[in-house]
Design a protein around this motif. Structure first.
Motif, PDB file in Angstrom:
ATOM      1  N   PRO A  27      14.580  25.872  58.300  1.00 21.51           N
ATOM      2  CA  PRO A  27      15.323  25.635  58.283  1.00 21.51           C
ATOM      3  C   PRO A  27      15.902  24.513  57.081  1.00 21.51           C
ATOM      4  CG  PRO A  27      14.617  25.040  60.327  1.00 21.51           C
ATOM      5  CD  PRO A  27      13.672  24.983  59.760  1.00 21.51           C
ATOM      6  N   GLY A  28      17.058  24.978  56.449  1.00 20.52           N
ATOM      7  CA  GLY A  28      17.161  24.568  55.701  1.00 20.52           C
ATOM      8  C   GLY A  28      16.280  24.562  53.577  1.00 20.52           C
ATOM      9  N   ALA A  29      16.199  25.952  54.175  1.00 21.31           N
ATOM     10  CA  ALA A  29      15.699  26.177  53.066  1.00 21.31           C
ATOM     11  C   ALA A  29      15.946  26.667  51.090  1.00 21.31           C
ATOM     12  CB  ALA A  29      14.452  27.341  53.079  1.00 21.31           C
ATOM     13  N   ASP A  30      17.371  26.610  51.928  1.00 20.91           N
ATOM     14  CA  ASP A  30      17.651  27.563  50.124  1.00 20.91           C
ATOM     15  C   ASP A  30      18.240  26.045  49.859  1.00 20.91           C
ATOM     16  OD1 ASP A  30      19.557  26.788  52.966  1.00 20.91           O
ATOM     17  OD2 ASP A  30      21.510  27.320  51.712  1.00 20.91           O
ATOM     18  N   GLN A  31      18.911  24.324  50.121  1.00 26.26           N
ATOM     19  CA  GLN A  31      18.743  23.487  50.105  1.00 26.26           C
ATOM     20  C   GLN A  31      17.367  22.683  49.051  1.00 26.26           C
ATOM     21  OE1 GLN A  31      20.794  20.938  52.709  1.00 26.26           O
ATOM     22  NE2 GLN A  31      20.582  22.463  54.121  1.00 26.26           N
ATOM     23  N   VAL A  32      16.168  23.695  49.491  1.00 32.07           N
ATOM     24  CA  VAL A  32      15.195  23.174  48.365  1.00 32.07           C
ATOM     25  C   VAL A  32      14.497  23.428  47.620  1.00 32.07           C
ATOM     26  CG1 VAL A  32      12.172  23.153  48.798  1.00 32.07           C
ATOM     27  CG2 VAL A  32      13.623  23.174  50.954  1.00 32.07           C
ATOM     28  N   ARG A  33      15.115  22.454  46.261  1.00 32.76           N
ATOM     29  CA  ARG A  33      14.392  22.790  44.607  1.00 32.76           C
ATOM     30  C   ARG A  33      13.015  22.566  44.462  1.00 32.76           C
ATOM     31  NH1 ARG A  33      18.784  25.262  46.407  1.00 32.76           N
ATOM     32  NH2 ARG A  33      20.322  24.796  45.926  1.00 32.76           N
ATOM     33  N   VAL A  34      13.019  23.094  43.053  1.00 30.14           N
ATOM     34  CA  VAL A  34      11.307  22.815  42.569  1.00 30.14           C
ATOM     35  C   VAL A  34      11.552  22.290  41.469  1.00 30.14           C
ATOM     36  CG1 VAL A  34      10.898  24.375  42.876  1.00 30.14           C
ATOM     37  CG2 VAL A  34       9.150  23.222  42.611  1.00 30.14           C
ATOM     38  N   ALA A  35      10.804  21.636  40.614  1.00 27.90           N
ATOM     39  CA  ALA A  35      11.326  21.070  39.681  1.00 27.90           C
ATOM     40  C   ALA A  35       9.494  21.491  38.736  1.00 27.90           C
ATOM     41  CB  ALA A  35      11.719  20.128  38.864  1.00 27.90           C
ATOM     42  N   PRO A  36       8.964  21.893  38.035  1.00 31.87           N
ATOM     43  CA  PRO A  36       7.596  21.684  37.217  1.00 31.87           C
ATOM     44  C   PRO A  36       7.456  19.967  36.524  1.00 31.87           C
ATOM     45  CG  PRO A  36       9.474  23.115  35.802  1.00 31.87           C
ATOM     46  CD  PRO A  36      10.075  22.812  36.485  1.00 31.87           C
ATOM     47  N   ILE A  37       6.600  19.389  36.445  1.00 37.79           N
ATOM     48  CA  ILE A  37       6.032  18.522  36.201  1.00 37.79           C
ATOM     49  C   ILE A  37       4.673  18.878  35.631  1.00 37.79           C
ATOM     50  CG2 ILE A  37       7.380  17.064  37.381  1.00 37.79           C
ATOM     51  CD1 ILE A  37       4.693  15.774  39.419  1.00 37.79           C
ATOM     52  N   ASP A  38       4.914  17.184  34.402  1.00 36.29           N
ATOM     53  CA  ASP A  38       3.246  17.091  33.895  1.00 36.29           C
ATOM     54  C   ASP A  38       2.232  17.005  34.698  1.00 36.29           C
ATOM     55  OD1 ASP A  38       0.563  15.984  33.064  1.00 36.29           O
ATOM     56  OD2 ASP A  38       2.292  14.944  30.632  1.00 36.29           O
ATOM     57  N   PRO A  39       1.214  17.834  35.257  1.00 35.25           N
ATOM     58  CA  PRO A  39       0.232  16.967  36.323  1.00 35.25           C
ATOM     59  C   PRO A  39      -0.420  15.838  36.777  1.00 35.25           C
ATOM     60  CG  PRO A  39      -0.376  19.117  35.210  1.00 35.25           C
ATOM     61  CD  PRO A  39       0.668  18.561  34.346  1.00 35.25           C
ATOM     62  N   GLY A  40      -0.251  15.733  34.988  1.00 38.16           N
ATOM     63  CA  GLY A  40      -0.729  14.217  34.631  1.00 38.16           C
ATOM     64  C   GLY A  40      -0.087  13.549  35.177  1.00 38.16           C
ATOM     65  N   LEU A  41       0.956  13.808  35.989  1.00 39.63           N
ATOM     66  CA  LEU A  41       1.603  12.598  36.299  1.00 39.63           C
ATOM     67  C   LEU A  41       2.305  12.661  37.442  1.00 39.63           C
ATOM     68  CD1 LEU A  41       4.522  12.273  33.104  1.00 39.63           C
ATOM     69  CD2 LEU A  41       3.041  11.070  33.458  1.00 39.63           C
ATOM     70  N   ALA A 140      15.428  13.431  48.079  1.00 43.08           N
ATOM     71  CA  ALA A 140      13.908  13.350  48.171  1.00 43.08           C
ATOM     72  C   ALA A 140      13.276  14.014  48.368  1.00 43.08           C
ATOM     73  CB  ALA A 140      13.684  13.273  49.962  1.00 43.08           C
ATOM     74  N   VAL A 141      12.444  13.322  46.560  1.00 44.86           N
ATOM     75  CA  VAL A 141      11.025  13.564  46.036  1.00 44.86           C
ATOM     76  C   VAL A 141       9.369  14.282  46.795  1.00 44.86           C
ATOM     77  CG1 VAL A 141      10.012  14.387  43.895  1.00 44.86           C
ATOM     78  CG2 VAL A 141      12.458  13.567  43.997  1.00 44.86           C
ATOM     79  N   ILE A 142       9.458  15.259  46.797  1.00 42.39           N
ATOM     80  CA  ILE A 142       7.696  15.174  47.465  1.00 42.39           C
ATOM     81  C   ILE A 142       7.114  16.582  46.669  1.00 42.39           C
ATOM     82  CG2 ILE A 142       8.646  16.649  49.163  1.00 42.39           C
ATOM     83  CD1 ILE A 142       6.726  14.601  51.063  1.00 42.39           C
ATOM     84  N   GLY A 143       6.246  16.045  46.663  1.00 41.97           N
ATOM     85  CA  GLY A 143       4.997  16.803  46.679  1.00 41.97           C
ATOM     86  C   GLY A 143       5.190  18.494  46.640  1.00 41.97           C
ATOM     87  N   SER A 144       5.129  19.489  46.331  1.00 42.22           N
ATOM     88  CA  SER A 144       4.877  20.896  46.149  1.00 42.22           C
ATOM     89  C   SER A 144       3.356  21.726  47.068  1.00 42.22           C
ATOM     90  CB  SER A 144       5.203  21.916  45.219  1.00 42.22           C
ATOM     91  OG  SER A 144       4.132  21.554  44.159  1.00 42.22           O
ATOM     92  N   GLY A 145       3.103  21.010  47.125  1.00 46.04           N
ATOM     93  CA  GLY A 145       1.298  21.417  47.220  1.00 46.04           C
ATOM     94  C   GLY A 145       0.280  21.069  45.727  1.00 46.04           C
ATOM     95  N   ILE A 146       1.238  21.589  44.563  1.00 45.63           N
ATOM     96  CA  ILE A 146       0.239  21.500  43.272  1.00 45.63           C
ATOM     97  C   ILE A 146       0.576  20.224  42.979  1.00 45.63           C
ATOM     98  CG2 ILE A 146      -0.099  23.657  43.532  1.00 45.63           C
ATOM     99  CD1 ILE A 146       2.243  24.030  41.114  1.00 45.63           C
ATOM    100  N   ARG A 147       0.057  19.745  41.509  1.00 43.88           N
ATOM    101  CA  ARG A 147      -0.123  18.910  40.722  1.00 43.88           C
ATOM    102  C   ARG A 147       1.581  18.602  39.390  1.00 43.88           C
ATOM    103  NH1 ARG A 147      -2.943  13.684  41.509  1.00 43.88           N
ATOM    104  NH2 ARG A 147      -2.376  13.044  39.590  1.00 43.88           N
ATOM    105  N   GLY A 148       1.611  20.504  39.539  1.00 46.79           N
ATOM    106  CA  GLY A 148       2.092  20.355  38.510  1.00 46.79           C
ATOM    107  C   GLY A 148       3.333  20.597  38.913  1.00 46.79           C
ATOM    108  N   SER A 149       3.932  20.353  40.145  1.00 51.90           N
ATOM    109  CA  SER A 149       5.990  20.588  40.094  1.00 51.90           C
ATOM    110  C   SER A 149       5.709  19.980  42.025  1.00 51.90           C
ATOM    111  CB  SER A 149       5.841  21.532  40.742  1.00 51.90           C
ATOM    112  OG  SER A 149       5.577  22.780  41.830  1.00 51.90           O
ATOM    113  N   LYS A 150       7.054  18.569  41.613  1.00 53.37           N
ATOM    114  CA  LYS A 150       7.844  18.515  43.002  1.00 53.37           C
ATOM    115  C   LYS A 150       8.829  19.574  43.478  1.00 53.37           C
ATOM    116  CE  LYS A 150       5.395  14.827  42.191  1.00 53.37           C
ATOM    117  NZ  LYS A 150       4.509  13.690  43.038  1.00 53.37           N
ATOM    118  N   ILE A 151       8.857  19.350  45.130  1.00 50.14           N
ATOM    119  CA  ILE A 151      10.052  19.257  45.559  1.00 50.14           C
ATOM    120  C   ILE A 151      11.207  18.723  45.646  1.00 50.14           C
ATOM    121  CG2 ILE A 151      10.569  20.303  47.846  1.00 50.14           C
ATOM    122  CD1 ILE A 151       8.060  22.229  47.941  1.00 50.14           C
TER     123      ILE A 151
END
Length: 172
Positions: A27-41, A140-151
């Motif tokens: 529910p609310g999947a259309d409100q979920v955004r994702v951004a690439p990040i440096d995995p080392g950060l 809210a910013v949280i993990g995406s399941g990988i280190r190279g992005s955040k939701i």
């Protein structure tokens, strides 16, 4: 917040497979955004400093295990707090002891990368405990399941996850 956000449903390469599989039915999947990040950060302090995200916006998902039963659960808390593992979490699990799950267990059972684990797409049957303070965060910013992005998503969407329970006092 200095993130290059795009709709998560349209950016599958930035999501771990279990997250990608679970997201469309959220529910609310259309409100979920994702951004690439440096995995080392990907770790909270480094990420927040590099991407101009406050600790009050950053949420962490920690995997805990109740002993002796081996019951796993996820706790979603703000980065300004820490999970009350020996109090609230142990009582919620109904076990004598609770602790953070070993990294190999958390990664292997979730199918996600350490440092990127998110409550979206966790194994069916795992309780997801969301600290009540998380639900009031607009972005809210949280993990995406990988280190190279955040939701990035409304905290209220985290509260609507399958198996989620909002808990006052989950974190200290």
């Amino acid at each position: 917040m200095n993130l290059d956000l795009s709709p998560a449903l349209e950016t599958p390469a930035l999501l771990a497979p279990p997250v990608l599989a679970a997201l469309p039915s959220l529910p609310g999947a259309d409100q979920v955004r994702v951004a690439p990040i440096d995995p080392g950060l990907a770790d909270t302090a480094a990420f927040c400093a590099a991407y101009d995200v406050t600790l009050e916006q950053s949420a962490n998902c920690v995997i805990v295990v109740g002993k002796p039963a081996g019951v796993y659960a996820a706790c979603v808390i703000l980065a300004t707090t820490r999970a009350d593992v020996n109090g609230a979490v142990r009582r919620l699990l109904g076990t004598r002891k609770a602790s953070f799950a070993p990294m190999d267990d958390a990664v292997g059972l979730s199918g996600m990368e350490y440092g990127g684990i998110t409550p979206i797409g966790l194994p069916a049957g795992w309780p997801v405990y969301v600290d009540a303070r998380v639900t009031s965060v607009d972005a809210a910013v949280i993990g995406s399941g990988i280190r190279g992005s955040k939701i990035v998503l409304p905290g209220a969407v985290l509260a609507s996850l399958p198996g989620a329970t909002v808990v006052d006092g989950l974190a200290l």
